[in-house]
Design a protein around this motif. Structure first.
Motif: not given
Length: 1015
Positions: A595-597, A604-607, A618-630, A880-884
């Motif tokens: 899983d990522v955001w 964190k953006g979209q899950f 295509v024009g976006e060379t770099k994209s950032t994600f967030y790694l869930p702790v679980w 966390p106890s609440a999950l997307p």
């Protein structure tokens, strides 16, 4: 006025123009032409929606395709086609010139009329994503993210507004690009705008002040020739016979081989036989002889036979005498008319057409898979003016000469005394003189304004004809033919070429149209795509004891970046190589097996659930994600793919990095990563020394915690300010007590602490290991040195900490009255243990949790003075106890992903301190050991230094994470630990990472009621 009504009005005016052109002037049936050819004019708006968005609005086909990326609306082209159709069989159309004077008709032709019409260009507007303050892809564009709203006051932007762009919706958003290769992303818009000229040179095309730049078509026709005048009728009365001619000479000429050739090539750098991408443009170029011909002219010769009668009257005179006397002479006369007939011949010869065929080069057709519609027919623009007449009748070619019968002047012939004889005269010469020469004329042939066979009347012999000249090559070209993105890659697609010749003149030949094939090179369609991806290596937060150099570190509960450039190496053929392939890539995607955001602007953006392909612009060379702790710690491979614009939606095949094999339409990459947890937030939560009680408790003997903690530093897990300030910073040392100037902790008193972990530290065999090291520093901060500690038991007065004799055990109670551990955190751990641990002896969760809470109030062995090992019973779960929606784990697993470990430590009350390595027993053999022996260090502080690391699956030999001593990262220092600190007397102490507590070297818990502390 509504647009459809305007179109009707334009068409009505257009038709009326044609009617006026066709009305005879002055009642005459002949056409009267003005000196300047008449011009019809079509008009259109200044802009429309572009052909890519609305292809049905725009015309296509041979006469509607122009070089230079120009387009014509269908309704205008329909009116244009109507103008084209209004012509005679002799008239021809020439299309696509840039001015009314740009075209000169060939020899023998003249311009009949001209049509003017507008053409349009696709205009592009790149709009800075960073500057416009919104999202161009939403509705008409948020904020200023539309050409109509982005700084409309600027002069250089006026071309993008009304009236130059008639309507806001003519600008259509189509995506994001690094348009200028400047590292910035631009929102891209397109509109179709009329081609213009004459505007300010410093501003874009179609700026205010520009004028429309039209295209022109020409209707041409052969220049009329005056036919020869027939001779007057033959005079005279003598009969004649025109003898049948015979062929006495021939002239032949022929060029029926078109010499056609052709090629298909790229408009740019590509070699089409090796490869050209879809969306690129092709050109077809060919050449062929302007015309083909063959002729056979024959000279026919014969005679005309004339019958000429010549009459002559003779007056005969003589005298008759009697034979008897008297002789009487009697004059006699007699008139005799003599008629003689003569045959006179006069030769003739003329030339006629035994065979004549002329064919003009009409068009060249190229066929290939890559072409639009897989075929293109290119008009040659060749116009041939040729006329010929052939009459098989000799009488049409020969007119006998004037001829009259001849009456000679009368002649008197005197005979004397006898009747004279009529003279026998020959009048042939006189008859010959009465017969003239025959008039003859040839058949008639003109070619391109030149008379090849002259049919003027001549005497006796028709003039010898000339020959049709050999043709020259004519080139044809079709430009800017875009390869559709619907075309799959295909190697060496075969091409064919055909030259079409149509009949111009046919006399005694086969006629019709003729097709001549010619060879054309093959075309290889190969749309490149590349992906040389990467995942950021978060070395700065990698706490692994042994980092894996073959994998990039991705840290739990932190952002990470993927790099998906469109640059990369492809085939080393023209146009490919190492370059940016963005224009050929329809879609970029990344897939994480966890899983990522999808990070967005600091959030964190979209899950996105695990194993989901994620679109990356295509024009976006770099994209950032967030790694869930679980997410589970461990090794993974992140998958990337770059899909070519012509790829099928399914069933495609792939190739690593670049689709150098053209049967593949998708390039892939895989980056190995190591998902790693965290060890952080060490803090001291309580000190049993009475002097410190009210630092941590609201009042004496209270269990209520003040919320004061001594943290490693003033920063959080990732270096952000935590909010705590001095004195609540480690180590606990002189000057850190909020009230007492030089208070430290007396030996014998314990301190409580906790530390947090993230990751897979929730199993039975997981633990936090702490290894104490001891130092001594004099008061004032000088002479810090590592030391050994000794304490006494009833059996041994000198037990060295860390020796085999050191068997004192250390314990902690997780849930006692002063631990202040939230009960729900303990329940979280208990719930996870019930569901996952092997030593669970209950089948009822609630009962097990109750037992777990009871056990948490009992002592848990955690080690000795020289080592601590905090087992699972000393931890709680605080994740966390609440999950997307769509998360790959259950809430209990997510909660287990962050752990808080609780421990307690103290030094013996009566501890002896000696320099490290001191042989105390050697000293004792030579000297009496007492509390006052100079061997022991007292006038200073014992520093307890912790080395903290995590253990997974009971593997004590290979600790997992390090708080301090990881090769790549020192978390202790990241949290703001200061290695030099001052006490309240401004003495400087040099500190080491891991220093947690200063114990008094000369005070113990036994001295509590006789404290030397200065209050």
């Amino acid at each position: 006025m509504k647009k459809h009504n305007l179109i009707k009005l334009v068409l009505l005016i257009f038709v009326l123009t044609f009617i006026i052109e066709l009305i005879p002037i002055g009642g005459s049936s002949s056409t009267v032409k003005a000196a300047t050819p008449p011009m019809s004019k079509l008009g259109g708006d200044w802009s429309y929606i572009n052909p890519i968005v609305s292809p049905s609005f725009w015309a296509n086909g041979t006469n509607a395709t122009f070089s230079g990326g120009l387009y014509i609306p269908k309704h205008i082209n329909d009116s244009r086609a109507q103008w084209h159709s209004q012509r005679t069989s002799q008239q021809q159309i020439v299309v696509g010139y840039d001015s009314e004077t740009a075209y000169t008709p060939p020899n023998g032709w003249e311009i009949h009329s001209i049509l003017r019409y507008p053409v349009y260009k696709i205009r592009t507007y790149p709009l800075s994503k960073a500057d416009c303050g919104g999202n161009a892809g939403v509705g008409g564009g948020q904020g200023d993210c539309h050409p109509y709203t982005f700084h409309p006051e600027r002069v250089e932007n006026q071309w993008a507004l009304s009236p130059q762009i008639v309507s806001k919706n003519h600008w259509q958003f189509y995506g994001e690009e690094n348009f200028y290769n400047d590292g910035f992303i631009y929102y891209m818009f397109r509109a179709a705008q009329i081609r213009t000229t004459g505007g300010p040179s410093s501003l874009p095309e179609a700026s205010p002040g520009s004028r429309e730049w039209y295209k022109y078509d020409f209707k041409i026709q052969p220049i009329a020739t005056t036919p020869p005048t027939d001779p007057p009728p033959v005079g005279g009365s003598c009969p004649y016979v025109i003898g049948s001619p015979s062929v006495t000479s021939t002239m032949a000429g022929s060029d029926m081989s078109p010499n056609s050739s052709g090629s298909i090539s790229a408009e740019s750098v590509y070699n089409v036989t090796q490869g050209i991408p879809t969306s690129e443009y092709l050109r077809a170029d060919g050449s062929s002889d302007q015309y083909l011909f063959q002729h056979s002219f024959q000279q026919k010769s014969g005679n005309v036979t004339y019958t000429v009668q010549v009459q002559k009257t003779y007056n005969l005179t003589w005298t008759e005498k009697t034979t008897k006397e008297p002789i009487v002479e009697t004059p006699k006369t007699e008139q005799q008319t003599v008629t003689k007939t003569y045959t006179i011949t006069r030769p003739y010869s003329y030339w006629d057409i035994a065979n004549l065929e002329i064919y003009k080069f009409d068009s060249a057709t190229f066929s290939n898979y890559a072409l639009p519609g897989e075929s293109v027919t290119i008009p040659s623009g060749v116009f041939i003016s040729a006329n010929a007449t052939n009459d098989p009748s000799t009488n049409s070619h020969v007119v006998p000469a004037e001829c009259e019968n001849l009456t000679m002047p009368p002649q008197t012939v005197t005979g004397g005394d006898k009747k004279p004889a009529v003279p026998n005269e020959d009048f042939k010469s006189q008859a010959e003189a009465k017969v003239g020469q025959n008039k003859v004329r040839n058949d008639h042939v003109t070619f391109q304004g030149t008379t090849i066979m002259n049919n003027s009347w001549t005497t006796t012999n028709g003039p010898t004809p000339g020959s049709i000249p050999n043709p020259s090559l004519v080139s044809v070209s079709e430009r800017n033919m875009q390869i559709s993105n619907t075309k799959l890659n295909r190697a060496n697609t075969p091409s064919t070429g055909t030259s079409l010749y149509s009949e111009v003149v046919n006399i005694k030949g086969s006629g019709g149209t003729r097709n001549y094939p010619f060879s054309v090179n093959p075309v290889t369609v190969h749309t490149p795509t590349v992906i040389y991806a990467d995942v950021s290596d978060d070395k700065a937060h990698n706490q692994r004891t042994t980092p894996d150099p073959s994998r990039n570190a991705v840290i739990l509960d932190r952002p990470f970046t993927i790099d998906m450039p469109t640059m990369g190496q492809h085939l080393n053929i023209p146009g490919y190589g190492s370059r940016d392939y963005a224009k050929y890539i329809r879609k970029k995607e990344v897939l994480f097996p966890f899983d990522v955001w999808h990070y967005n602007g600091g959030n964190k953006g979209q899950f996105v659930p695990a194993n989901t392909w994620i679109d990356i612009p295509v024009g976006e060379t770099k994209s950032t994600f967030y790694l869930p702790v679980w997410v589970n710690e461990g090794n993974y491979n992140v998958s990337f793919r770059s899909i070519a614009v012509n790829s099928p939606n399914s069933g495609f095949t792939t190739q690593p990095n670049a689709n150098t094999h053209l049967n593949n339409h998708v390039a892939t990459d895989s980056i190995p990563i190591d998902v790693i947890g965290r060890l952080y937030d060490f803090r001291i939560t309580d000190i049993a020394d009475f002097n410190w009680e009210t630092v941590f408790r609201e009042r004496k003997r209270s269990t209520i915690h003040t919320g004061n903690y001594y943290w490693t530093g003033d920063k959080g897990i990732d270096g952000e300010l935590r909010g705590n300030t001095s004195p609540f910073l480690l180590p606990v040392m002189p000057g850190k007590h909020p009230q007492y100037k030089n208070a430290s902790v007396k030996t014998g008193y314990s301190f409580r602490f906790d530390v947090k972990t993230k990751g897979n530290m929730f199993n039975e065999g997981d633990a936090v290991r702490i290894t104490p090291t001891f130092y001594f520093v004099e008061k004032g901060g000088s002479n810090r040195q590592e030391v050994d500690l000794y304490y006494a038991t009833k059996d041994n007065p000198f037990v060295k900490i860390g020796s085999p004799e050191d068997v004192e055990k250390r314990y902690v109670i997780l849930n006692d009255r002063l631990s202040n551990v939230p009960q729900d955190h303990i329940i979280n751990a208990a719930t996870y243990a019930f569901q996952h641990y092997s030593n669970v002896n209950s089948t009822i969760e609630s009962k097990y949790v109750e037992q777990y809470l009871d056990e948490s109030q009992k002592k848990t062995w955690i080690g000795k003075y020289d080592w601590l090992l905090l087992p699972y019973k000393t931890k709680t779960h605080i994740g966390p106890s609440a999950l997307p929606s769509g998360a790959s784990v259950q809430p209990v697993r997510a909660t287990a992903s962050i752990q808080q470990w609780y421990g307690q430590y103290s030094l013996p009350a009566q501890v002896k301190v000696v320099p490290k390595g001191t042989q105390i027993y050697e000293f004792g053999r030579k000297n009496k050991l007492t509390d006052k022996s100079p061997l022991f260090l007292k006038d200073g502080y014992i520093i307890v230094n912790f080395n903290i690391e995590t253990i997974q699956n009971e593997d004590l030999s290979n600790p997992h994470l390090q708080y301090i001593d990881a090769p790549l990262h020192n978390q202790w220092r990241s949290e703001g630990f200061a290695t030099t600190q001052n006490d309240k007397d401004n003495h400087t102490y040099n500190l080491l990472d891991g220093d947690v507590v200063f114990y008094h070297g000369d005070l113990s818990s036994y001295d509590d009621f006789d404290s030397n502390v200065t209050h």
